[in-house]
Scaffold this motif. Sequence first.
Motif, PDB file in Angstrom:
ATOM      1  N   ALA A 190     -11.020 -25.427   6.044  1.00 43.83           N
ATOM      2  CA  ALA A 190     -11.194 -24.314   5.110  1.00 43.83           C
ATOM      3  C   ALA A 190     -12.660 -24.011   4.843  1.00 43.83           C
ATOM      4  CB  ALA A 190     -10.475 -24.636   3.788  1.00 43.83           C
ATOM      5  N   LEU A 217      -9.039 -17.430   6.692  1.00 39.61           N
ATOM      6  CA  LEU A 217      -7.904 -18.349   6.600  1.00 39.61           C
ATOM      7  C   LEU A 217      -7.093 -18.066   5.345  1.00 39.61           C
ATOM      8  CD1 LEU A 217      -9.908 -21.623   7.258  1.00 39.61           C
ATOM      9  CD2 LEU A 217      -8.549 -20.367   8.914  1.00 39.61           C
ATOM     10  N   ARG A 223     -11.357  -8.089  -1.104  1.00 38.78           N
ATOM     11  CA  ARG A 223     -12.586  -8.640  -0.504  1.00 38.78           C
ATOM     12  C   ARG A 223     -12.795  -8.081   0.890  1.00 38.78           C
ATOM     13  NH1 ARG A 223     -11.955  -9.725  -4.747  1.00 38.78           N
ATOM     14  NH2 ARG A 223     -13.431  -8.057  -4.927  1.00 38.78           N
ATOM     15  N   ARG A 224     -11.704  -7.644   1.541  1.00 43.13           N
ATOM     16  CA  ARG A 224     -11.812  -7.052   2.870  1.00 43.13           C
ATOM     17  C   ARG A 224     -11.854  -5.541   2.794  1.00 43.13           C
ATOM     18  NH1 ARG A 224      -9.562 -11.740   2.923  1.00 43.13           N
ATOM     19  NH2 ARG A 224      -9.553 -13.146   4.706  1.00 43.13           N
ATOM     20  N   GLU A 232     -19.537 -13.946  -5.875  1.00 42.14           N
ATOM     21  CA  GLU A 232     -18.342 -13.152  -6.205  1.00 42.14           C
ATOM     22  C   GLU A 232     -17.265 -14.018  -6.851  1.00 42.14           C
ATOM     23  OE1 GLU A 232     -17.369  -9.409  -3.330  1.00 42.14           O
ATOM     24  OE2 GLU A 232     -17.422 -11.365  -2.370  1.00 42.14           O
ATOM     25  N   PHE A 265      -5.020 -17.223 -10.093  1.00 44.28           N
ATOM     26  CA  PHE A 265      -6.012 -16.773 -11.062  1.00 44.28           C
ATOM     27  C   PHE A 265      -5.283 -16.413 -12.354  1.00 44.28           C
ATOM     28  CE2 PHE A 265      -7.733 -15.130  -6.866  1.00 44.28           C
ATOM     29  CZ  PHE A 265      -8.454 -16.294  -6.629  1.00 44.28           C
ATOM     30  N   PHE A 268      -6.283  -9.885  -4.246  1.00 42.32           N
ATOM     31  CA  PHE A 268      -7.654 -10.411  -4.273  1.00 42.32           C
ATOM     32  C   PHE A 268      -8.279 -10.492  -2.876  1.00 42.32           C
ATOM     33  CE2 PHE A 268     -11.033 -13.524  -4.543  1.00 42.32           C
ATOM     34  CZ  PHE A 268     -11.635 -13.240  -5.757  1.00 42.32           C
ATOM     35  N   GLY A 269      -7.569 -11.104  -1.937  1.00 44.15           N
ATOM     36  CA  GLY A 269      -8.107 -11.259  -0.594  1.00 44.15           C
ATOM     37  C   GLY A 269      -8.261  -9.926   0.133  1.00 44.15           C
ATOM     38  N   ALA A 311     -10.593 -18.550  -4.369  1.00 42.51           N
ATOM     39  CA  ALA A 311     -11.296 -17.279  -4.261  1.00 42.51           C
ATOM     40  C   ALA A 311     -12.218 -17.268  -3.034  1.00 42.51           C
ATOM     41  CB  ALA A 311     -12.104 -17.009  -5.528  1.00 42.51           C
ATOM     42  N   ARG A 312     -12.904 -18.387  -2.802  1.00 44.30           N
ATOM     43  CA  ARG A 312     -13.814 -18.490  -1.648  1.00 44.30           C
ATOM     44  C   ARG A 312     -13.044 -18.314  -0.340  1.00 44.30           C
ATOM     45  NH1 ARG A 312     -18.230 -18.398  -0.504  1.00 44.30           N
ATOM     46  NH2 ARG A 312     -19.139 -20.419  -0.038  1.00 44.30           N
ATOM     47  N   VAL A 313     -11.924 -19.046  -0.222  1.00 44.16           N
ATOM     48  CA  VAL A 313     -11.151 -18.978   1.026  1.00 44.16           C
ATOM     49  C   VAL A 313     -10.579 -17.576   1.224  1.00 44.16           C
ATOM     50  CG1 VAL A 313      -9.140 -19.890   2.248  1.00 44.16           C
ATOM     51  CG2 VAL A 313     -10.640 -21.439   1.001  1.00 44.16           C
ATOM     52  N   LEU A 314     -10.272 -16.880   0.114  1.00 48.35           N
ATOM     53  CA  LEU A 314      -9.716 -15.529   0.220  1.00 48.35           C
ATOM     54  C   LEU A 314     -10.770 -14.489   0.578  1.00 48.35           C
ATOM     55  CD1 LEU A 314      -7.202 -15.579  -2.746  1.00 48.35           C
ATOM     56  CD2 LEU A 314      -6.632 -15.156  -0.356  1.00 48.35           C
ATOM     57  N   GLY A 315     -12.031 -14.919   0.704  1.00 45.85           N
ATOM     58  CA  GLY A 315     -13.038 -13.985   1.196  1.00 45.85           C
ATOM     59  C   GLY A 315     -14.157 -13.657   0.220  1.00 45.85           C
ATOM     60  N   ALA A 316     -14.163 -14.316  -0.942  1.00 45.07           N
ATOM     61  CA  ALA A 316     -15.218 -14.035  -1.913  1.00 45.07           C
ATOM     62  C   ALA A 316     -16.449 -14.892  -1.605  1.00 45.07           C
ATOM     63  CB  ALA A 316     -14.725 -14.326  -3.329  1.00 45.07           C
ATOM     64  N   SER A 317     -17.637 -14.298  -1.719  1.00 40.22           N
ATOM     65  CA  SER A 317     -18.858 -15.086  -1.584  1.00 40.22           C
ATOM     66  C   SER A 317     -18.961 -16.000  -2.805  1.00 40.22           C
ATOM     67  CB  SER A 317     -20.071 -14.164  -1.523  1.00 40.22           C
ATOM     68  OG  SER A 317     -20.230 -13.515  -2.768  1.00 40.22           O
ATOM     69  N   PRO A 352     -16.598 -20.612   3.718  1.00 45.25           N
ATOM     70  CA  PRO A 352     -15.145 -20.404   3.653  1.00 45.25           C
ATOM     71  C   PRO A 352     -14.752 -18.938   3.709  1.00 45.25           C
ATOM     72  CG  PRO A 352     -15.936 -21.675   1.749  1.00 45.25           C
ATOM     73  CD  PRO A 352     -17.121 -21.410   2.610  1.00 45.25           C
ATOM     74  N   ASN A 353     -15.555 -18.051   3.096  1.00 41.28           N
ATOM     75  CA  ASN A 353     -15.161 -16.644   3.022  1.00 41.28           C
ATOM     76  C   ASN A 353     -15.303 -15.905   4.349  1.00 41.28           C
ATOM     77  OD1 ASN A 353     -17.865 -17.297   2.258  1.00 41.28           O
ATOM     78  ND2 ASN A 353     -18.234 -15.161   1.808  1.00 41.28           N
ATOM     79  N   LYS A 354     -15.911 -16.560   5.351  1.00 43.45           N
ATOM     80  CA  LYS A 354     -16.072 -15.888   6.649  1.00 43.45           C
ATOM     81  C   LYS A 354     -15.080 -16.421   7.677  1.00 43.45           C
ATOM     82  CE  LYS A 354     -19.983 -13.759   5.451  1.00 43.45           C
ATOM     83  NZ  LYS A 354     -19.764 -12.452   4.824  1.00 43.45           N
TER      84      LYS A 354
END
Lengths: 359, 265
Positions: free
Chosen positions: A50, A77, A102-103, B178, A87, A98-99, B169-175, A72-74
Amino acid sequence: MGSLTFEGLGKSYGEVEVVRDISLTIAEGEFVSLLGPSGCGKTTILRMVAGLVEPSRGRILIGRDDVTNLPPNKRGLGLVFQSYALFPHMTVFENVAFGLRRRKVAGTELDKRVREALGMVRLAAFGERYPRQLSGGQQQRVAIARALAPHPRVLLFDEPLSNLDAQLRDEMQIELKRLQRNLGITTLFVTHDQGEALSLSDRVGVMAKGVMQQFAAPEEIYHRPATGFVASFIGKPNRLAGSVAMREGSGGRLAVGGVAIPAARIEQPAGAQVDVVIRQEAVAIRSGAAQSDEIAGEIVLRSFSGARVQYVVRLAEGVEIVAETASHGPEASLTAGAPVALAIDPASVFAMPPEGATA
Amino acid sequence: MSDAAENRPGWGLTATAFTVVAFLQLPVIVVVLAAFSTTSYLTIPPQGLTLAWFGKVLSDPTYLSAIRMSLILACGSTLISLVLGVAAAYALFRKVLPGSEAVTSFLMAPLVMPAVVVGVALLQFYSMTGLRGSLVGLLLAHVVITVPYVVRSALASLSGLDLAVEEAARVLGASGFEAFRLVTLPLIAPGLVAGALFSFITSLDNVPVTIFLISASQTTLPVLIFSSVEMGIDPSVAAVSTLLILATGIVLLLAERRFGFHRFV
C-alpha cells in the motif's frame, strides 16, 4: 488491473527482520491470501504494497510498473482496513466518493460510480447516512465499496472480517468471493483465519516469522504441507512428542510412547526426537477391536460440535489423541470407555523438530 | 439509579463547594455592581444606578485604543498559535522527531513557568535583540504564552483518532496534506476551537508578561486597567472590567453550547 509481483521483498526494524526475502507473483485477477499467526509479517507485506511502510530490500511491481518508491496516493490501490477506517464526518456517499474526487471525477459520472459501488455491496439506499448510523457489517460493506469505487488495480484486505460475528463473517466471505470473481480484480487478503484463507483464495501463502513457508493452492497447502509449520498450523493437528523408530524409503514409522505410527514422509534420521503431527480429521475411528494396521484405543471423552464429533482417545501407555468424525455417521455416538480402532492415513502424519511443550 | 445515588456527594461537600465558589466569584460581583454606581468613586453597595461609566469608557480614546490593541494581540497570537501548535502537535503525535517527550515538555513550559519570569526573560532578550517595544515582539510573546493551550488540545484530539483513517485517505489518492486537510483536520476541529478560545482569552487578559514589554504609546486593556487602579479608582475601571467579563463569558458559553468543549480541557 494488473498483476502484483514481489522481488526479494524484505523489511527490517533495526536488527529485527520482520519480512525475509519474499518473491512471488500474483496473477491478474487472482485472489491470494497471506496466512499466519500475528507477528508473522503478513500485515507488513500488505502495508508495503500500500505504500504505508517502506521496504528495506527488494521491489514491488504492479503490472510492469515498479511502485516501490511511489507514495500511497500514486499507486492506484484499494485497501480495506480491519477497523474499516471510514471517515466519520462524511456521509456514506461522500466516503465512497472520496477516492473518485481525488481522481477529479465529478458531476453525473461521480454520482453514477458511487451508486454503482454502493449497489455492488447492496447499500444503494444508505448514501445519506453517516457511518455511526450503520451496523458493523454495513460499515464493512461501505469500506469495500469505498475501496472499489475508483476501480483500483489491486485490492488489499487487512483482516477485514475479524471484527464481525461468526454468522456475518460467513455471509461476508461468500459475498466477498462473489464480488471478487465478478470484478476479476487482483486481490491480496491478509488473515490469521485458515478457514477464510482456504475457502476464499486461489492460492495461499503461509507465513511464519517473516518467512514464506509455502505458497500454493489451498488443496496443496492442506494435503501436502511443505514444512512442519504448515502441517501444524493448518487443519486441527494433534501434536505429540515422539521419535523416529524406523526409516523406509521416504517414510517409515514414528513412535509415540510405544505406539507405532506409520508416516509417508520423514526427513529426520532414525532415532531422532521429533514432534509427531496428526490431523484430527485424518484419524478414522471405528468401534470394536483393532486389526492389523490399526491402533487400539479407548474413548475418554466425546464432544459434539454440530456437524462434527470429536473424541479424545487414549492409546497404549497413556498417549491421548483427538479424532474427528461426522456427527451423522455410524461412529457418532460412542461413549466413554468404549474400545475403538484407529486408522491413520500415513500421508497425513508429519514429523517435525520438537518444540518443547506438546499440545 | 442506585449507582447515581451512591455517587452523589453528601450535603457537607456540596455546601463546601458552594462556599468556595461564592468566595471566588464575590469580587467579580462587586466589580460588576460598582460599575453602575452614580458616585465618582468605587463603592459597595452602589449608590443610584447609571450606565454613564460604560458611555465614558466607550468614548475614551485611551480605552478604545487599548481595547483595539488587546483584540489585535489576542486574534493575532491565537491565529499564529493555531498554525504552529497544530503543526507541532501533529509532528509530536506522529513521532516524526526523536525525543518527542522532551519537545512536548519544552512547548508546555510557559504553562508552568511563573509568568513574571517569562516576562523578565523576554524583556532581557528583547533588549538585546532590539525587539523591545515593538508590536511584533509583543505578538511573539503572546504566542509563547498561548501556544501550549493549542498544542495540548490538539494532542488530546489527535490521541483519540484512528490512525488508519488518514492512511485510508492516502491510499484513496489524497496527498499527505490533502489527507490532513480533508480528514484529520475536520476530526480534530472541535478540540482546536477549545484550544483557540483558551488561547484567545489567555492573551486577552494577560498582564504579567505584557507589562514588561509594552511601549508607553501602546498599551493593552488589562494593563491599562491595572495602571488605572494604581492611579486611583473611578467606576469607569469597573465598567471596562465588566465589559471584559461579559465578553469572555459570552465566548465561553457559545463554545460550550456549540462544541461541549469542557471535554478538551
